[in-house]
Each structure stands twice: as structure tokens, then as C-alpha cells.
Design a protein around this motif. Structure first.
Motif, PDB file in Angstrom:
ATOM      1  N   MET A   1       0.844  -1.194   0.000  1.00 37.80           N
ATOM      2  CA  MET A   1       0.000   0.000   0.000  1.00 37.80           C
ATOM      3  C   MET A   1       0.878   1.242   0.000  1.00 37.80           C
ATOM      4  N   LYS A   2       0.474   2.203  -0.775  1.00 39.59           N
ATOM      5  CA  LYS A   2       1.259   3.428  -0.867  1.00 39.59           C
ATOM      6  C   LYS A   2       1.221   4.194   0.447  1.00 39.59           C
ATOM      7  N   VAL A   3       2.359   4.740   0.824  1.00 35.21           N
ATOM      8  CA  VAL A   3       2.428   5.634   1.976  1.00 35.21           C
ATOM      9  C   VAL A   3       2.106   7.039   1.481  1.00 35.21           C
ATOM     10  N   ILE A   4       1.281   7.737   2.200  1.00 37.44           N
ATOM     11  CA  ILE A   4       0.871   9.080   1.776  1.00 37.44           C
ATOM     12  C   ILE A   4       1.950  10.102   2.132  1.00 37.44           C
ATOM     13  N   LEU A   5       2.323  10.879   1.165  1.00 33.33           N
ATOM     14  CA  LEU A   5       3.185  12.024   1.397  1.00 33.33           C
ATOM     15  C   LEU A   5       2.312  13.258   1.500  1.00 33.33           C
ATOM     16  N   PHE A   6       2.370  13.939   2.610  1.00 32.52           N
ATOM     17  CA  PHE A   6       1.624  15.190   2.772  1.00 32.52           C
ATOM     18  C   PHE A   6       2.581  16.314   2.455  1.00 32.52           C
ATOM     19  N   TRP A   7       2.248  17.056   1.410  1.00 32.05           N
ATOM     20  CA  TRP A   7       3.108  18.140   0.955  1.00 32.05           C
ATOM     21  C   TRP A   7       2.455  19.461   1.288  1.00 32.05           C
ATOM     22  N   PHE A   8       3.169  20.318   1.969  1.00 33.17           N
ATOM     23  CA  PHE A   8       2.564  21.572   2.445  1.00 33.17           C
ATOM     24  C   PHE A   8       3.467  22.732   2.114  1.00 33.17           C
ATOM     25  N   LEU A   9       2.902  23.730   1.459  1.00 36.82           N
ATOM     26  CA  LEU A   9       3.638  24.924   1.094  1.00 36.82           C
ATOM     27  C   LEU A   9       3.066  26.120   1.818  1.00 36.82           C
ATOM     28  N   SER A 338       9.899   7.720  -5.962  1.00 34.00           N
ATOM     29  CA  SER A 338      10.767   6.685  -5.387  1.00 34.00           C
ATOM     30  C   SER A 338      12.158   7.196  -5.063  1.00 34.00           C
ATOM     31  N   GLY A 339      12.492   8.389  -5.547  1.00 35.94           N
ATOM     32  CA  GLY A 339      13.801   8.948  -5.233  1.00 35.94           C
ATOM     33  C   GLY A 339      13.876   9.619  -3.881  1.00 35.94           C
ATOM     34  N   ILE A 340      12.777   9.617  -3.127  1.00 39.80           N
ATOM     35  CA  ILE A 340      12.776  10.267  -1.809  1.00 39.80           C
ATOM     36  C   ILE A 340      13.148   9.281  -0.700  1.00 39.80           C
ATOM     37  N   THR A 341      12.386   8.198  -0.604  1.00 37.52           N
ATOM     38  CA  THR A 341      12.664   7.202   0.444  1.00 37.52           C
ATOM     39  C   THR A 341      12.838   5.799  -0.130  1.00 37.52           C
ATOM     40  N   GLY A 342      12.500   5.638  -1.397  1.00 38.52           N
ATOM     41  CA  GLY A 342      12.512   4.302  -1.994  1.00 38.52           C
ATOM     42  C   GLY A 342      11.163   3.624  -1.878  1.00 38.52           C
ATOM     43  N   ALA A 343      10.289   4.147  -1.009  1.00 36.94           N
ATOM     44  CA  ALA A 343       8.947   3.592  -0.808  1.00 36.94           C
ATOM     45  C   ALA A 343       7.956   4.337  -1.690  1.00 36.94           C
ATOM     46  N   PRO A 344       6.792   3.725  -1.983  1.00 43.05           N
ATOM     47  CA  PRO A 344       5.776   4.409  -2.789  1.00 43.05           C
ATOM     48  C   PRO A 344       5.134   5.561  -2.016  1.00 43.05           C
TER      49      PRO A 344
END
Length: 411
Positions: A1-9, A338-344
Motif C-alpha cells: 500500500m502506498k504511503v501518503i506524502l503530505f506536501w505543504f507549502l 521513489s527517489g525520496i525514500t525508496g517507498a511508494p
């Protein structure tokens, strides 16, 4: 299952707009540029940043024809370009193309080195103004960033990695809000309402600008006057007025006045005042001509300039707006980060907030505001008593720091 990245600007602007008389430079993009300007990385990315600004403004203007608009195209570009360091395949291409970069021409190194140099210039010490930007990655304490991504965001974007316990969402939210409040000199408070418990990474970009007019307005001349929101709506606003020489262009088609209002230092506010009823015509025209085209027509003119004293703020759902500009995969299950942590990972949320304050403050004494008035003839009155457009530019970087539209100056 994909891990959610929360992006906040988060980006905040605190500016004290003042009007003066000359433009210190303009973008050189013809074949006669000197060799130094041709090779400087920050100059190579400036046209792309401008294209992104015009495109996003036009989109927002069409979607919200009767609302205030305010955003920092540079801040958004910085944050998403940093995110692209961890993106691959179509996700990577969409991000850069959406930001205005032709990926068949620009190498990643060109873009990243351009932003690296831009940040170095923005954050160097200044005497005449406050201007700084900060990037941060709030990283869940249970995950590990890939070494290359971690090194690249630090090297190119001066980003710091901050360990965060996202399992305690309230504590994580407070930690991030405190960071934003500090970096924006207290202007943006409690910006983050909540955090999804699946959040593993929050990317933050802040920008703070405190400008001082080259010539201050005399507060004693500020008067309550009418502001014509539309044909049927009139409201009282505190109107600042100053008489002096400014760079001005009178554009017959589509019908507007463009005034250069410099700050001390190397920034300037460009005000575009459409003729009555011509706001949307002017905005459509800006889709086909650059602001630079109009500023090239500016000439020194003695005018009486009136601008309302106001504070506006705006919040953008970047997930919605950037998706319409082609940046789609990063917000979906098709994301390749995938270039951030290797995880989805994917971006579950992207928020942009800006605040603008306009008032009389300046370093010059009130008596100095009359310096330079030499003509006895009655000057033309450029009266911003109806909706207008503004752009705040950094002259050395040839970059748009902030842009927007004021429809309702008092809310």
C-alpha cells in the motif's frame, strides 16, 4: 500500500509598498546579452518562472473573476522543483513542464543550479529590506530519506531535515506551525489545521519580504475615499497619495496604466490599473504579452499616485490548481517519488498561503516625499480606486516574487 506524502507549502509576504521613480534593470533576452548574463544559472531559469507565473495567474483570474488573488510563483516553483529531485519518469517530467521548463532543452542540473544561485542571492544579508526564504523537510522519525535526495535538497535548496513524530499528529502539527510562524516573522499563525495520520513527510517552503518604499507616503495625507469594487459596489478605504516622478506607461489597448513603484534595494512593485470596466480585458491581454513588454514602454512622468492602504490574504489548493496545469501524477496513485525514500509515496495535499500588507511606511522623512516635483503644471492623477493588478519583482534576479489582483481592499 502506498504511503501518503503530505506536501505543504506556506509562503508569507509582509510588504510596505512605496512609490518612487526608476527601474534599475530589465530582462535582457536578445542575442546582444553579455556573456556573463548568458551563463548565469539564475538568469537561465527566469523566463520559465515568469511563464509559470502568467499561466497560473490567468487560470486563477478566469476561475475567480470577482475575488482577490495573491500568490508567490517563485515560492511555488522553488518547492515543487525541490520535490522533483525525488521524482522519476512521467511524474518528474510533469512537474518540470508544469513549472514552465522545456525538458527537451533544460537539464536537471541547469534548473537546480539556477534555483541554488537564486536562493543564495535571496538570502544574502541586506541593509534596505528583509527578504528571505526557507525550505524544510519534516520527516517521520521512522523513515529514512535516501542519501542522494537528502544531499541534493540540502545542496541545491538549502533545506533542513527535521525529525517529526507524525504518530502524534497534534504535536507534529504544532511543530510545523511554530516553524512557519517563526520563518514568516509571526505573520502566518496556525496555518495547518490538521495532519493525516498516514503522513510521513511534510515539505515546507516559506518566503518573507519586508520592503521599505524608496519614498514614503505622508500618513497625514491618507484620507478615506471611495473604492469602486464594481459598477454597483462602492466602499470606503484609507487612500494614500503621493505626487512625484515615476516610470509610467499608458497602454491604449486594452486600456491601462502601468506604474513602477520601487522599494529601497533591488525590488519593485509594478501596478497595473485598468481603465474602468477593463479589468478582465487587461488580464486576457497579459496572456499574450509579457509584463516586460509593457514595462519597456515606461517613461519618467510626473503623476499624483493614489493607492489604498490594505491587507489581503489568499489560500490556494495547489493540488487542484496544478493538476489543471498538467502536474497530475504526483497527486495520484501513479506518482513515482521513489527517489525520496525508496517507498511508494504520493502528495496528498498541497497548500499555498500568502499575506500582503500595504501601508505608508518608509525610511524617508515625510518632507522628503515632495523632492523631485519640479513642474508647475497639474500632474495626471493615477488613482487606484478600482480593481488593479500588481507584481513585485526582484530586479537582479529578473524574477516575480509575488503577483495578484486587488478587487476588495478591505475584508
Amino acid at each position: 500500500m502506498k504511503v501518503i506524502l503530505f506536501w505543504f507549502l506556506s509562503q508569507a509576504l509582509f510588504c510596505t509598498l512605496v512609490f518612487a521613480h526608476h527601474l534599475n534593470g530589465e530582462h535582457h533576452d536578445d542575442e546582444h546579452d553579455d556573456d556573463h548574463h548568458k551563463i548565469m544559472p539564475y538568469l537561465q531559469i527566469a523566463p520559465s518562472n515568469a511563464r509559470f507565473s502568467y499561466k497560473l495567474y490567468s487560470q486563477l483570474a478566469a476561475e475567480y473573476p470577482d475575488d482577490n488573488i495573491l500568490f508567490s510563483p517563485l515560492s511555488i516553483s522553488l518547492a515543487f522543483s525541490m520535490l522533483s529531485l525525488g521524482a522519476k519518469s512521467q511524474t518528474h517530467t510533469q512537474i518540470l513542464e508544469g513549472l514552465g521548463f522545456n525538458t527537451s532543452v533544460f537539464l536537471d542540473a541547469d534548473i537546480n543550479n539556477g534555483f541554488k544561485q537564486l536562493l543564495q542571492i535571496l538570502n544574502r544579508p541586506k541593509v534596505d529590506q528583509q527578504l528571505s526564504t526557507a525550505n524544510a523537510l519534516f520527516v517521520d522519525q521512522k523513515i529514512q530519506l535516501l542519501e542522494k535526495f537528502s544531499e541534493d535538497v540540502k545542496n541545491f535548496y538549502q533545506s533542513e531535515a527535521i525529525s517529526t513524530d507524525f504518530q502524534n499528529s497534534e504535536e507534529a502539527k504544532n511543530q510545523i506551525n511554530s516553524y512557519v510562524e517563526k520563518k514568516t516573522n509571526g505573520l502566518v499563525k496556525d496555518l495547518l489545521d490538521s495532519l493525516d495520520q498516514q503522513t510521513v513527510l511534510v515539505l515546507i517552503n516559506t518566503i518573507f519580504f519586508g520592503g521599505t518604499w524608496e519614498y514614503a507616503f505622508n500618513e497625514n495625507f491618507t484620507r478615506e475615499e471611495d473604492f469602486h469594487v464594481d459598477e454597483n459596489t462602492v466602499m470606503k478605504v484609507p487612500m494614500m497619495t503621493r505626487q512625484g516622478e515615476y516610470l509610467v506607461a499608458f497602454i491604449q489597448e486594452p486600456g491601462c496604466v502601468v506604474v513602477d513603484v520601487p522599494y529601497k534595494g533591488n525590488t519593485s512593485a509594478i501596478f497595473i490599473l485598468p481603465d474602468a470596466g477593463k479589468l478582465h480585458d487587461v488580464e486576457k491581454a497579459l496572456q499574450n504579452v509579457s509584463l516586460q513588454t509593457w514595462t519597456k514602454l515606461m517613461r519618467p512622468s510626473l503623476i499624483r499616485l493614489s493607492v489604498p492602504k490594505f491587507t489581503i490574504s489568499a489560500t490556494l489548493d495547489l493540488k487542484e490548481e496544478l493538476s489543471k496545469m498538467g502536474i497530475k501524477d504526483v497527486f495520484s496513485d501513479n506518482a513515482d517519488l521513489s527517489g525520496i525514500t525508496g517507498a511508494p509515496l504520493k502528495v496528498s495535499k498541497a497548500v499555498h498561503k500568502a499575506v500582503l500588507k500595504v501601508h505608508e511606511k518608509g525610511a524617508e522623512a515625510a518632507a522628503a516625499t515632495a523632492v523631485g516635483i519640479t513642474k508647475l503644471s497639474l500632474p495626471q492623477h493615477v488613482n487606484c480606486n478600482r480593481p488593479f493588478i500588481f507584481t513585485i519583482i526582484h530586479k537582479e534576479l529578473y524574477s516575480i516574487l509575488f503577483t495578484g489582483r486587488v478587487v476588495v481592499p478591505v475584508k
